[in-house]
Design a protein around this motif. Structure first.
Motif, mmCIF file in Angstrom:
data_model
loop_
_atom_site.group_PDB
_atom_site.id
_atom_site.type_symbol
_atom_site.label_atom_id
_atom_site.label_comp_id
_atom_site.label_asym_id
_atom_site.label_seq_id
_atom_site.Cartn_x
_atom_site.Cartn_y
_atom_site.Cartn_z
ATOM 1 N N TYR A 360 17.765 5.147 -126.059
ATOM 2 C CA TYR A 360 18.787 6.225 -126.314
ATOM 3 C C TYR A 360 18.907 6.729 -127.760
ATOM 4 O O TYR A 360 18.150 6.195 -128.680
ATOM 5 C CB TYR A 360 20.122 5.348 -126.033
ATOM 6 C CG TYR A 360 20.248 4.014 -126.755
ATOM 7 C CD1 TYR A 360 21.197 4.408 -128.303
ATOM 8 C CD2 TYR A 360 19.867 3.060 -126.667
ATOM 9 C CE1 TYR A 360 21.130 3.513 -128.948
ATOM 10 C CE2 TYR A 360 20.062 1.862 -127.418
ATOM 11 C CZ TYR A 360 20.880 2.169 -128.486
ATOM 12 O OH TYR A 360 20.932 0.975 -129.457
ATOM 13 N N GLY A 361 19.668 7.620 -128.027
ATOM 14 C CA GLY A 361 19.689 8.444 -129.201
ATOM 15 C C GLY A 361 21.176 8.564 -129.545
ATOM 16 O O GLY A 361 22.182 8.919 -128.521
ATOM 17 N N PHE A 362 21.800 8.503 -130.721
ATOM 18 C CA PHE A 362 23.096 8.814 -130.985
ATOM 19 C C PHE A 362 23.115 10.535 -131.599
ATOM 20 O O PHE A 362 22.305 10.718 -132.544
ATOM 21 C CB PHE A 362 23.870 8.050 -132.366
ATOM 22 C CG PHE A 362 24.014 6.709 -131.680
ATOM 23 C CD1 PHE A 362 24.922 6.608 -130.471
ATOM 24 C CD2 PHE A 362 23.537 5.676 -132.196
ATOM 25 C CE1 PHE A 362 25.160 5.188 -130.306
ATOM 26 C CE2 PHE A 362 23.540 4.642 -131.633
ATOM 27 C CZ PHE A 362 24.756 4.079 -130.515
ATOM 28 N N HIS A 363 23.859 11.332 -131.302
ATOM 29 C CA HIS A 363 24.294 12.563 -131.878
ATOM 30 C C HIS A 363 25.784 12.659 -132.162
ATOM 31 O O HIS A 363 26.546 11.842 -131.845
ATOM 32 C CB HIS A 363 24.020 13.715 -131.038
ATOM 33 C CG HIS A 363 22.543 13.748 -130.748
ATOM 34 N ND1 HIS A 363 21.934 13.375 -129.537
ATOM 35 C CD2 HIS A 363 21.383 14.606 -131.522
ATOM 36 C CE1 HIS A 363 20.495 13.624 -129.410
ATOM 37 N NE2 HIS A 363 20.276 14.273 -130.658
ATOM 38 N N ILE A 364 26.113 13.495 -133.056
ATOM 39 C CA ILE A 364 27.451 13.813 -133.593
ATOM 40 C C ILE A 364 27.907 14.927 -133.064
ATOM 41 O O ILE A 364 27.227 15.983 -133.082
ATOM 42 C CB ILE A 364 27.581 13.625 -135.023
ATOM 43 C CG1 ILE A 364 27.044 12.480 -135.664
ATOM 44 C CG2 ILE A 364 28.876 14.027 -135.606
ATOM 45 C CD1 ILE A 364 26.603 12.273 -137.293
ATOM 46 N N ALA A 397 27.488 14.728 -139.510
ATOM 47 C CA ALA A 397 29.051 15.190 -139.087
ATOM 48 C C ALA A 397 29.469 16.525 -139.786
ATOM 49 O O ALA A 397 29.104 16.842 -140.874
ATOM 50 C CB ALA A 397 29.769 14.045 -139.742
ATOM 51 N N VAL A 398 29.915 17.194 -138.869
ATOM 52 C CA VAL A 398 30.797 18.639 -139.186
ATOM 53 C C VAL A 398 32.231 18.390 -138.856
ATOM 54 O O VAL A 398 32.743 19.369 -138.929
ATOM 55 C CB VAL A 398 29.825 19.831 -138.790
ATOM 56 C CG1 VAL A 398 28.596 19.888 -139.198
ATOM 57 C CG2 VAL A 398 30.155 19.672 -137.231
ATOM 58 N N ILE A 399 32.381 17.241 -138.552
ATOM 59 C CA ILE A 399 33.918 17.059 -137.809
ATOM 60 C C ILE A 399 34.099 15.703 -138.202
ATOM 61 O O ILE A 399 33.522 14.769 -138.855
ATOM 62 C CB ILE A 399 34.083 17.362 -136.246
ATOM 63 C CG1 ILE A 399 32.928 16.315 -135.563
ATOM 64 C CG2 ILE A 399 33.641 18.701 -136.019
ATOM 65 C CD1 ILE A 399 33.789 15.074 -135.389
ATOM 66 N N GLU A 400 35.721 15.690 -138.210
ATOM 67 C CA GLU A 400 36.137 14.124 -138.371
ATOM 68 C C GLU A 400 37.324 14.077 -137.345
ATOM 69 O O GLU A 400 37.754 15.086 -136.906
ATOM 70 C CB GLU A 400 36.680 13.971 -139.744
ATOM 71 C CG GLU A 400 35.531 13.966 -140.801
ATOM 72 C CD GLU A 400 36.380 13.682 -142.285
ATOM 73 O OE1 GLU A 400 35.820 13.180 -143.169
ATOM 74 O OE2 GLU A 400 37.723 14.154 -142.426
#
Length: 544
Positions: A360-364, A397-400
């Motif tokens: 698996y992998g993580f994306h934002i 990240a381009v969001i919060e």
């Protein structure tokens, strides 16, 4: 009519494959009698002087670029340079990014003349006909265009109903050999459309909610053609290959009936697979299936309209393990409702599934234009930090969210990347100690080869160091001697290790991806970029 198509720069770390969308567009244009040339800046370095030479030689009347959000800025730069070199050229852009912000793009990007909205084959052919006959573009459905100081949008175009009516993608116009050299996969599609409503995706809006299918015979023809290209992997890149189990089974049966010896992968949802289906896919050559799992938190899965459960996720991984298909999964961090606790929950869930064989992998979360998560960001508790499209790669990240800031999201991805780097370091140490397995050695060497070969391509080392002039007394230079000269020249002009370079280039030469060509009194090393398979392509088109 001559048309130049542009594939903008895309990082090699994203594992790009030859641009299938452009190949479909090119095939439609070739069928309509248009002369087409494709410039692919994923595997060629972009240089304005080289672009100027192409324009001088090819003299296109229209130039079109495709773009996702992260490649938009590079596509815009190339089209701006085209316009500066030849102000009369008509510039067009298509793809998911501009489809959902056409007005804004044309307002701010004055070097762009028109935007193709959504599915492009029929639209582009009509647009070219209008340009050639100097007709008003308001007769062309599915575009936005500049009319003096105004931006006009025409009627929406209907989806193409019969996908088999489309010609096979014009892959002979793509530099397939460079992708094959780099160890990248090649892709194809068996359908268009997605019936699901995930709020972070534009697939449903881009290609329709109703899935349209190629026939099993057509799919098998194309798979047979791709197998001849000798890529290490074929990706079936449908938004959802397993949307219709009967369609999947029919394709598998056709592959088995023809005794095609191929390896392929696909995308699936955990709620659309069964042991029967995956067993048949395995028998037909499927080696891996990728799932979008996104989150382990049921409330988040509900908010994003994913429509799956944690138990379905676990069951899908177990089925893959039983039938012998490798399961892969992507998780998205920063979804609406994300908290520090839900991040821990997802990380623990992923680690647990890894014990059952999941990679698996993580994306934002990236709020692409056209997505519900972007359009409803305030309501969903998402704060968008930037509209610098080059940062929309889902890796930072381009969001919060209300309780998760940019640093917290980046830290998870960086930690995961560090763990992978440590794993590679462990393999390297095992190799030095003589304890590495064959799979470990292959994995590390393939990665190192890709990095070196990509550097050779993008720095144009072969082109600039590969000419071998023949002296009057020389009738020939052997490949061994020619390779020795090439390696010496490259290492003199770069920091590449001679021994590593020798091993890599010898393998590329053995695989037929690098050739020594004689032209008059000069021998020249050249990449096997274009595979010269136009006749093969036409043969399969006639069979379909």
């Amino acid at each position: 009519m001559r048309v130049l198509l542009i594939n903008p720069y895309y990082p090699i770390s994203e594992t790009p494959s030859p641009p299938l969308g452009l190949a479909y567009l090119a095939a439609a244009m070739v069928k309509a009698g248009v002369e087409v040339k494709i410039l692919d800046y994923v595997v060629y370095p972009y240089r304005r002087d080289a672009l100027e030479s192409v324009l001088k030689e090819f003299k296109p009347q229209v130039a079109g670029a495709t773009a996702v959000s992260m490649t938009f800025d590079h596509a815009r730069r190339v089209l701006s340079d085209l316009k500066a070199i030849d102000p009369d050229i008509v510039t067009v852009m298509g793809g998911p990014h501009v489809t959902f912000c056409a007005q804004e793009t044309l307002d701010t990007f004055t070097d762009l003349d028109a935007v193709v909205i959504g599915e492009g084959e029929e639209t582009l052919i009509e647009l070219l006909a209008a340009v050639e006959s100097n007709r008003n573009l308001d007769t062309v459905s599915g575009i936005a265009y500049r009319a003096g100081s105004k931006i006009m949008t025409t009627a929406k175009r209907n989806w193409i109903k019969d996908l088999d009516a489309l010609p096979f993608p014009a892959r002979h116009l793509l530099p397939l050999g460079r992708y094959r050299t780099l160890g990248m996969p090649i892709s194809m599609t068996t359908s268009r459309g997605c019936p699901h409503k995930c709020i972070f995706c534009v697939g449903r809006k881009m290609v329709g909610a109703k899935v349209r299918y190629h026939s099993a015979d057509r799919v098998a023809n194309e798979l047979q053609y791709l197998a001849d290209l000798k890529f290490h992997q074929i990706n079936i890149a449908d938004d959802l290959f397993t949307a219709n189990q009967n369609h999947c089974l029919a394709i598998c049966d056709e592959i088995l009936q023809r005794n095609l010896n191929i390896n392929w992968t696909s995308f699936a949802r955990v709620d659309t697979i069964s042991e029967k289906l995956l067993s048949r896919m395995k028998a037909a050559g499927c080696t891996a299936v990728s799932f979008g799992i996104e989150s382990a938190n049921p409330a988040i899965l509900k908010t994003i309209k994913k429509g799956i459960t944690v138990e379905q996720i676990r069951n899908a991984i177990r089925i893959c393990r039983r039938v012998g298909i490798s399961p892969y999964a992507s998780f998205i961090l920063g979804l609406p409702g994300e908290t520090p606790q839900t991040i821990k929950e997802t990380k623990a869930f992923a680690a647990n599934l890894q014990q059952e064989g999941l990679a698996y992998g993580f994306h934002i979360l990236t709020p692409f234009p056209g997505t519900e998560v972007r359009e409803q960001s305030n309501h969903l508790g998402i704060r968008i930090l930037t509209e610098d499209w080059s940062k929309y790669d889902a890796n930072r990240a381009v969001i919060e969210t209300a309780t998760v800031n940019r640093r917290m999201l980046d830290d998870v991805v960086v930690e995961w990347q560090d763990q992978y780097d440590q794993y590679l370091g462990h393999i390297h140490k095992n190799i030095q100690n003589g304890n590495a397995t064959a799979d470990e050695i292959s994995q590390l060497k393939n990665l190192e080869n890709t990095v070196m070969l990509y550097d050779l391509m993008m720095q144009k080392h072969i082109e600039e160091c590969g000419a071998l002039s023949l002296a009057a007394t020389d009738s020939e230079i052997s490949k061994e001697k020619g390779l020795e000269i090439l390696i010496d020249r490259i290492t003199r002009s770069s920091d590449m290790d001679p021994e590593s370079l020798k091993v890599t280039l010898q393998q590329v030469l053995e695989d037929g991806n690098l050739k020594l060509i004689r032209r008059d009194d000069t021998l020249r090393w050249e990449w096997e970029s274009f595979l010269g398979l136009q006749k093969t392509s036409q043969k399969h088109i006639k069979r379909a």
